[in-house]
Enzyme design. Structure first.
Site, PDB file in Angstrom:
ATOM      1  CG  HIS A 461      -0.291   0.092   2.539  1.00  0.00           C
ATOM      2  ND1 HIS A 461       0.010   1.283   3.158  1.00  0.00           N
ATOM      3  CD2 HIS A 461       0.116  -0.884   3.398  1.00  0.00           C
ATOM      4  CE1 HIS A 461       0.573   1.057   4.333  1.00  0.00           C
ATOM      5  NE2 HIS A 461       0.650  -0.252   4.509  1.00  0.00           N
ATOM      6  CB  CYS A 480       0.922  -3.819   5.528  1.00  0.00           C
ATOM      7  SG  CYS A 480      -0.594  -4.745   5.880  1.00  0.00           S
TER       8      CYS A 480
END
Length: 583
Positions: A461, A480
């Site tokens: 992301h 992440c």
């Protein structure tokens, strides 16, 4: 004769127990080349050595489980392969030519160039057994025992070169790098085809990964061993930072160490001054080592320079093992995240067409190692705060700052999805709450999320924390992968220059809506862990082992195999050739 009989060849009893055991190779999930009944239904061979081999193996056919394939990682059961190999060839001996045995012994010794330990394969015992058989008339049982031992060692060594010695699924219960497209039956059949053609050396040459990166690691390993054999590289005195302009003995040591590492050109006359050449060399070294490239040899730089060459040898061996696990996956179009290297790349037709820096999970919230397929992209994402981050990170901030939620555009939802007033929540004992951050430039996920199914809620992301990409240490996320240039990657993933070009992506973002858009073609993504890199000139350079994963792999590499001990006595008494002195 007593001395001779104490030397070698395989104990029939020991060999049978060893075959049933399966644990000797640390390999799981047998892959059979035939069914167990095949070995039992074979017509009795005419060859007396073949009869001896059949006598050893046929009763064991039902001791093996049926065909199993691990969903996480296919491993070949060596014992099953040995049995099936002889069954398919009518139990005929495979090692009747001395030249084949010579090639086997030589090739086993050369496995050290791949970071394996030749001592695992008991080369001296096989060689001694061959010599002993050449000096006498061996019994059929002895010839059978030697043949099966050679076959077992042959296939064990080749499978280590092909797929690795250590089973990664035993180190990581979530390992899911399934070798799709790599048929273990084809591997084994190719190995035995080379044996039938009396080209054992070819089987060993073709077993390891053939990619250039593996060859560079092999060369780097050889170079480091040369440094070791010459006494290692010089140590630099620690305790005081070495800085530009200094002129002392420690700087002389630093210069010598940089020359040994290939960072500084050698000088005819030893020098002790920290000049511009040393500054440039130190910066290059620091950049490669993921240290702050300031040109000052401080504590961290000196510690890295003083890592013993033996430790660097082991680091290369560990990563060659990882290469044997994973290189077969690096084909076609795929995205690979280099976790320890803080970078991501998109490959197409085997070539990297895009690279970017990333931030990965902190050591106590490590980014997991796994494979998946990118299926869709979320534009203008909202962020639902994971429970761990809520409890460990956000609640202390909310309790200390009543305006924290509003400042970060985070809404509080109940179990039904209704928006609650934060002022009415008991933040000392919150129950049944979800925190969700609205889409926008300051959203924790940025403008876009690249998603792929997995059990860890992990994805690639965007991020508002762009300042962290300039840091050498980027294990800063909660698991992440934050990507520095995610919109470039999104454009390449869609691979649609008409609808999803840069302008089309910006238009999608400009509408402000949170939308999931499927990719036209799924793209494999691999989250991998490597603690070495290769420079542009092919030199091996080293990364910090940020999660401490190397230790377990090295332990597995160094763990001795439990191959059977060679013992002539249990294989029958040899008939000594004329002229041989009896003891």
């Amino acid at each position: 004769m007593v001395q001779l009989t104490r030397l070698f060849v395989i104990s029939r009893v020991f060999f049978m127990v060893f075959l049933i055991s399966g644990a000797a190779q640390g390999q799981t999930s047998p892959i059979m080349l035939s069914s167990p009944a095949d070995a039992m239904n074979e017509t009795a061979p005419d060859d007396i050595v073949a009869q001896a081999i059949q006598a050893e193996l046929a009763p064991l056919a039902t001791a093996f489980p049926p065909l199993l394939t691990s969903p996480r990682h296919q491993r070949v059961d060596v014992n099953r392969v040995v049995m099936d190999f002889y069954s398919h060839r009518g139990y005929r001996a495979a090692w009747s030519h001395d030249s084949d045995v010579a090639q086997l012994l030589k090739s086993l010794g050369e496995t050290q160039v791949d970071g394996l330990d030749p001592a695992d394969f008991r080369i001296a015992e096989l060689a001694g057994a061959q010599t002993l058989m050449q000096s006498m008339v061996p019994t059929p049982a002895q010839r059978a025992a030697f043949d099966m031992a050679a076959t077992h060692t042959f296939i064990t060594a080749l499978l280590q070169l092909r797929r690795g010695k250590v089973d990664p699924s035993r180190l990581d219960m979530h390992w899911n790098f399934d070798p799709v497209g790599v048929d273990p039956r084809a591997d084994v059949n190719n190995f035995f085809a080379a044996l039938d053609n009396h080209d054992v050396a070819r089987a060993f040459a073709q077993a390891p990964p053939q990619e250039a990166i593996y060859g560079s690691l092999r060369m780097g390993l050889a170079q480091l061993r040369t440094v070791r054999d010459r006494g290692g590289w010089p140590k630099v005195a620690e305790g005081e930072s070495l800085k530009p302009g200094m002129d002392n003995a420690a700087v002389g040591q630093l210069r010598t160490r940089l020359v040994a590492g290939g960072y500084l050109a050698p000088q005819r006359t030893p020098r002790t001054i920290y000049d511009d050449a040393v500054i440039a060399a130190v910066k290059k070294y620091q950049s490669e080592q993921y240290l702050g490239a300031d040109g000052v040899a401080g504590a961290a730089t000196l510690a890295a320079l003083n890592v013993p060459v033996e430790a660097r040898i082991d680091q290369v061996r560990v990563n060659m093992e990882r290469a044997r696990w994973l290189l077969y996956k690096l084909q076609g179009t795929f995205v690979i995240v280099d976790i320890a290297g803080y970078k991501v790349a998109l490959y197409r037709d085997g070539k990297a067409i895009w690279r970017s820096r990333v931030q990965v999970g902190k050591p106590y919230r490590s980014t997991p190692v796994f494979q998946s397929e990118i299926t869709y992209v979320t534009f203008n994402p909202t962020w639902t705060v994971p429970p761990t981050i809520l409890v460990q990170d956000m609640l202390p901030k909310i309790r200390s700052n009543p305006g924290y939620l509003a400042a970060n555009r985070i809404r509080v939802l109940d179990r039904e999805g209704n928006v609650l007033d934060p002022a009415g929540v008991d933040w000392d004992h919150p129950r049944g709450l979800t925190l969700r951050q609205d889409a926008g430039a300051e959203n924790s996920l940025g403008q876009v999320v690249i998603r792929f199914p997995n059990d860890y809620a992990i994805y690639l992301h965007d991020t508002p924390h762009r300042e962290l990409f300039a840091k050498p240490f980027r294990a800063t996320s909660s698991g992440c992968i934050r990507v520095e240039n995610p919109l470039q990657l999104v454009e390449l993933l869609f691979n649609d220059p008409v609808r999803w070009n840069a302008a089309g992506i910006q238009a999608q973002l400009a509408n402000g809506k949170t939308e999931n858009i499927k990719l036209p073609v799924k793209v494999p993504v691999l989250l991998a862990y490597w603690t070495v890199d290769l420079s542009n000139d092919g030199r091996v350079i080293f990364k910090p082992d940020i999660y401490g994963y190397d230790t377990a792999v090295l332990r597995g590499l160094n763990k001795p195999l439990k191959l059977p001990i060679l013992d002539w006595q249990r294989a029958g008494s040899p008939a000594v050739v004329a002229g041989q002195n009896q003891q």
